[in-house]
Scaffold this motif. Structure first.
Motif, PDB file in Angstrom:
ATOM      1  N   LEU A  70       5.500  50.844  55.334  1.00  0.00           N
ATOM      2  CA  LEU A  70       5.912  50.113  56.539  1.00  0.00           C
ATOM      3  C   LEU A  70       6.279  51.128  57.598  1.00  0.00           C
ATOM      4  O   LEU A  70       6.657  52.257  57.290  1.00  0.00           O
ATOM      5  N   ASN A  71       6.145  50.733  58.835  1.00  0.00           N
ATOM      6  CA  ASN A  71       6.396  51.624  59.959  1.00  0.00           C
ATOM      7  C   ASN A  71       7.237  50.879  60.977  1.00  0.00           C
ATOM      8  O   ASN A  71       6.741  50.427  62.009  1.00  0.00           O
ATOM      9  N   THR A  72       8.525  50.695  60.641  1.00  0.00           N
ATOM     10  CA  THR A  72       9.437  49.973  61.521  1.00  0.00           C
ATOM     11  C   THR A  72      10.711  50.775  61.698  1.00  0.00           C
ATOM     12  O   THR A  72      11.111  51.536  60.817  1.00  0.00           O
ATOM     13  N   GLY A  73      11.343  50.585  62.835  1.00  0.00           N
ATOM     14  CA  GLY A  73      12.619  51.238  63.089  1.00  0.00           C
ATOM     15  C   GLY A  73      12.474  52.616  63.681  1.00  0.00           C
ATOM     16  O   GLY A  73      11.417  53.240  63.635  1.00  0.00           O
ATOM     17  N   THR A  74      13.568  53.085  64.251  1.00  0.00           N
ATOM     18  CA  THR A  74      13.542  54.373  64.938  1.00  0.00           C
ATOM     19  C   THR A  74      13.481  55.552  63.974  1.00  0.00           C
ATOM     20  O   THR A  74      12.970  56.610  64.320  1.00  0.00           O
ATOM     21  N   PHE A  75      14.001  55.398  62.754  1.00  0.00           N
ATOM     22  CA  PHE A  75      13.884  56.477  61.767  1.00  0.00           C
ATOM     23  C   PHE A  75      12.411  56.753  61.497  1.00  0.00           C
ATOM     24  O   PHE A  75      11.965  57.900  61.521  1.00  0.00           O
ATOM     25  N   SER A  76      11.642  55.690  61.243  1.00  0.00           N
ATOM     26  CA  SER A  76      10.208  55.860  60.985  1.00  0.00           C
ATOM     27  C   SER A  76       9.508  56.468  62.194  1.00  0.00           C
ATOM     28  O   SER A  76       8.622  57.307  62.042  1.00  0.00           O
ATOM     29  N   ALA A  77       9.906  56.026  63.393  1.00  0.00           N
ATOM     30  CA  ALA A  77       9.279  56.554  64.607  1.00  0.00           C
ATOM     31  C   ALA A  77       9.493  58.056  64.726  1.00  0.00           C
ATOM     32  O   ALA A  77       8.568  58.806  65.060  1.00  0.00           O
ATOM     33  N   GLN A  78      10.701  58.524  64.439  1.00  0.00           N
ATOM     34  CA  GLN A  78      10.979  59.951  64.547  1.00  0.00           C
ATOM     35  C   GLN A  78      10.322  60.734  63.405  1.00  0.00           C
ATOM     36  O   GLN A  78       9.898  61.878  63.592  1.00  0.00           O
ATOM     37  N   TYR A  79      10.232  60.118  62.245  1.00  0.00           N
ATOM     38  CA  TYR A  79       9.518  60.744  61.123  1.00  0.00           C
ATOM     39  C   TYR A  79       8.042  60.932  61.471  1.00  0.00           C
ATOM     40  O   TYR A  79       7.482  62.029  61.295  1.00  0.00           O
ATOM     41  N   THR A  95      -4.091  60.564  61.675  1.00  0.00           N
ATOM     42  CA  THR A  95      -4.324  59.126  61.750  1.00  0.00           C
ATOM     43  C   THR A  95      -3.222  58.430  60.957  1.00  0.00           C
ATOM     44  O   THR A  95      -3.051  58.697  59.761  1.00  0.00           O
ATOM     45  N   VAL A  96      -2.448  57.567  61.624  1.00  0.00           N
ATOM     46  CA  VAL A  96      -1.358  56.835  60.971  1.00  0.00           C
ATOM     47  C   VAL A  96      -1.883  55.460  60.552  1.00  0.00           C
ATOM     48  O   VAL A  96      -2.429  54.714  61.363  1.00  0.00           O
ATOM     49  N   ILE A  97      -1.700  55.134  59.271  1.00  0.00           N
ATOM     50  CA  ILE A  97      -2.223  53.878  58.721  1.00  0.00           C
ATOM     51  C   ILE A  97      -1.068  53.099  58.091  1.00  0.00           C
ATOM     52  O   ILE A  97      -0.676  53.354  56.952  1.00  0.00           O
ATOM     53  N   PRO A  98      -0.475  52.122  58.809  1.00  0.00           N
ATOM     54  CA  PRO A  98       0.602  51.308  58.244  1.00  0.00           C
ATOM     55  C   PRO A  98       0.050  50.225  57.320  1.00  0.00           C
ATOM     56  O   PRO A  98      -1.125  49.855  57.414  1.00  0.00           O
ATOM     57  N   SER A  99       0.904  49.720  56.442  1.00  0.00           N
ATOM     58  CA  SER A  99       0.446  48.758  55.428  1.00  0.00           C
ATOM     59  C   SER A  99       1.258  47.466  55.412  1.00  0.00           C
ATOM     60  O   SER A  99       1.189  46.696  54.440  1.00  0.00           O
ATOM     61  N   MET A 106      -1.408  48.999  50.947  1.00  0.00           N
ATOM     62  CA  MET A 106      -1.259  50.456  50.943  1.00  0.00           C
ATOM     63  C   MET A 106      -2.236  51.100  49.967  1.00  0.00           C
ATOM     64  O   MET A 106      -2.846  52.140  50.271  1.00  0.00           O
ATOM     65  N   ALA A 107      -2.415  50.472  48.794  1.00  0.00           N
ATOM     66  CA  ALA A 107      -3.371  50.987  47.810  1.00  0.00           C
ATOM     67  C   ALA A 107      -4.794  50.939  48.366  1.00  0.00           C
ATOM     68  O   ALA A 107      -5.575  51.883  48.178  1.00  0.00           O
ATOM     69  N   SER A 108      -5.133  49.863  49.063  1.00  0.00           N
ATOM     70  CA  SER A 108      -6.466  49.751  49.674  1.00  0.00           C
ATOM     71  C   SER A 108      -6.652  50.801  50.758  1.00  0.00           C
ATOM     72  O   SER A 108      -7.736  51.387  50.900  1.00  0.00           O
ATOM     73  N   ASP A 119      -9.226  65.301  55.066  1.00  0.00           N
ATOM     74  CA  ASP A 119      -8.967  66.628  54.516  1.00  0.00           C
ATOM     75  C   ASP A 119      -7.652  66.683  53.745  1.00  0.00           C
ATOM     76  O   ASP A 119      -7.451  67.576  52.918  1.00  0.00           O
ATOM     77  N   GLY A 120      -6.757  65.773  54.028  1.00  0.00           N
ATOM     78  CA  GLY A 120      -5.480  65.720  53.336  1.00  0.00           C
ATOM     79  C   GLY A 120      -4.847  64.359  53.550  1.00  0.00           C
ATOM     80  O   GLY A 120      -5.096  63.700  54.563  1.00  0.00           O
ATOM     81  N   ILE A 121      -4.028  63.923  52.592  1.00  0.00           N
ATOM     82  CA  ILE A 121      -3.401  62.605  52.656  1.00  0.00           C
ATOM     83  C   ILE A 121      -1.901  62.734  52.462  1.00  0.00           C
ATOM     84  O   ILE A 121      -1.433  63.392  51.521  1.00  0.00           O
ATOM     85  N   LEU A 122      -1.155  62.110  53.365  1.00  0.00           N
ATOM     86  CA  LEU A 122       0.299  62.005  53.265  1.00  0.00           C
ATOM     87  C   LEU A 122       0.655  60.560  52.939  1.00  0.00           C
ATOM     88  O   LEU A 122       0.084  59.633  53.522  1.00  0.00           O
ATOM     89  N   LEU A 123       1.598  60.365  52.026  1.00  0.00           N
ATOM     90  CA  LEU A 123       2.065  59.026  51.661  1.00  0.00           C
ATOM     91  C   LEU A 123       3.534  58.892  52.035  1.00  0.00           C
ATOM     92  O   LEU A 123       4.323  59.818  51.841  1.00  0.00           O
ATOM     93  N   ASP A 124       3.898  57.719  52.546  1.00  0.00           N
ATOM     94  CA  ASP A 124       5.279  57.469  52.942  1.00  0.00           C
ATOM     95  C   ASP A 124       5.787  56.180  52.303  1.00  0.00           C
ATOM     96  O   ASP A 124       5.214  55.108  52.509  1.00  0.00           O
ATOM     97  N   HIS A 125       6.852  56.285  51.509  1.00  0.00           N
ATOM     98  CA  HIS A 125       7.516  55.146  50.874  1.00  0.00           C
ATOM     99  C   HIS A 125       6.538  54.274  50.076  1.00  0.00           C
ATOM    100  O   HIS A 125       6.509  53.046  50.222  1.00  0.00           O
ATOM    101  N   GLY A 126       5.743  54.938  49.241  1.00  0.00           N
ATOM    102  CA  GLY A 126       4.836  54.207  48.367  1.00  0.00           C
ATOM    103  C   GLY A 126       5.503  53.850  47.050  1.00  0.00           C
ATOM    104  O   GLY A 126       6.734  53.786  46.941  1.00  0.00           O
ATOM    105  N   ASP A 127       4.686  53.641  46.041  1.00  0.00           N
ATOM    106  CA  ASP A 127       5.175  53.252  44.721  1.00  0.00           C
ATOM    107  C   ASP A 127       4.180  53.766  43.685  1.00  0.00           C
ATOM    108  O   ASP A 127       2.959  53.589  43.848  1.00  0.00           O
TER     109      ASP A 127
END
Length: 377
Positions: A70-79, A95-99, A106-108, A119-127
């Motif tokens: 998820l990409n909500t709130g100012t914490f996420s925005a600054q991250y 490229t930012v991809i919210p779920s 997110m898995a899809s 070339d590289g993948i970053l994950l944020d708050h997954g499972d």
């Protein structure tokens, strides 16, 4: 006899001229005019060494995917801003991809990023349960993965996390001290997120330690977190209308803290204090406001989290061995530590709170050179 001699002389001269021209034509054209240092005599070891951080540096021009639950709130925005700026400093594109807070989505998105050959993948708050299969696909495709607060333990992945138990302990211990070790509190928290589960461990220990601090209620949701927290806090305040019936609210996320603080302020219940976790510029403004019930939070600089995560991803792209886990220590930020005559942001918070600010974790010499090369273009 003289006639034959002249013919022999001319024939000898002609043969000499042909031989001279032939010798000139056989000179290797690739080395014509080249100095020894410019010739093709470079050793194999020189060509195999890591290239300099110049315009042709292989770490430049990388396409990076940031897949967020998820990409909500100012914490996420600054991250996200921290991630984006660090990728750009390395000459890459993000490229930012919210779920939409849906793990199946997110898995899809992760599968799609693998198929698109980022070339590289970053994950944020997954499972781990939802994403491990996709992570394995990425690794099989030679796409490095670095996860933040996702609980992923797959071999080859670097998992970055805040010290969530410490953050919970910092705020809960402050709450207990301010309350004199007794009182009635409300917990706002949501299950199903690795950082929340870690914070809950500290909360249970807090309950065991402080038997005279009673929990009146617990609630929380990640969907519309701030509004839901505000609405449900309003209901709790009506349920316990007497001043002193609620000592404090402990919010395990800054979005919860904002909602609870708004409800308390509107109700005029200034005896209730709010303690939160995570911090943004918006949060700091509320904590500095003397009329706000939100008085403290424990956090790691959200922008620096993003920067550190990107650095470890680029280390992987470079071929380095990186640690399986990287933990970022938090600091406790209270209103008492902040000035009353000026507004403070996360950019200058380090002037007032020791330990806050940009982290140098993940920095290497070649990444520093890469930044300098990109900046000098």
């Amino acid at each position: 006899m003289k006639k034959h001699s002249r013919i022999g002389t001319w024939l000898a001269l002609a043969i000499a001229l042909v031989l001279a021209l032939s010798a000139c034509g056989n000179k290797p054209s690739g080395n014509a005019g080249a100095s020894p240092s410019e010739s093709s005599s470079a050793s194999p070891s020189a060509s195999a060494s890591a290239p300099a951080a110049g315009a042709d540096n292989p770490l430049k021009g990388k396409n990076i995917a940031l897949i967020m639950r998820l990409n909500t709130g100012t914490f996420s925005a600054q991250y996200v801003d921290g991630v984006k700026k660090q990728v750009e400093k390395f000459g890459g594109k993000l490229t930012v991809i919210p779920s939409d807070n849906k793990l199946d989505v997110m898995a899809s998105n992760l599968d799609a990023a693998v198929n698109q050959k980022y070339d590289g993948i970053l994950l944020d708050h997954g499972d781990a349960g939802a994403l491990t299969a996709g992570v394995q696909k990425a690794l099989a495709a030679k796409i490095p993965v670095v996860a933040f607060d996702s609980g992923i333990t797959a071999e080859g992945v670097t998992s970055i996390a805040q010290n969530d138990q410490k953050m919970a302990e910092q705020t809960l211990e402050a709450l207990a001290a301010d309350a004199g070790g007794k009182g009635s509190i409300v917990k706002i928290w949501v299950a199903g997120f690795p950082p929340m589960e870690s914070r809950q461990i500290a909360y249970k220990a807090f309950q065991d330690k402080y038997k005279d601090i009673k929990q009146l209620a617990a609630f929380g949701t990640a969907d519309g977190a701030q509004l839901d927290a505000q609405t449900r806090t309003e209901a709790i305040l009506k349920q316990y209308p007497e001043k002193g019936s609620i000592t404090a609210i402990w919010a395990a996320w800054d979005e919860f803290a904002k909602g609870a603080a708004n409800a308390i302020k509107q109700a005029g219940r200034d005896e209730i204090k709010v303690y939160g976790i995570d911090l943004s510029d918006e949060d700091l403004a509320m904590i500095q406001d003397p009329s706000s019930p939100w008085i403290a939070s424990a956090a790691v600089d959200p922008a620096s989290i993003g920067q550190v995560q990107v650095r470890y991803l680029y280390q992987k792209i470079h071929g380095d061995d990186t640690p399986a886990t990287v933990q970022l220590d938090s600091v406790y930020v209270s209103r008492d530590a902040l000035p009353t005559d000026k507004k403070v942001t996360t950019a200058d918070l380090s002037e007032y709170v020791k330990g806050w600010g940009a982290s140098d974790q993940g920095v290497t010499d070649y990444l520093t050179e890469l930044e300098q090369a990109v900046a000098g273009q």
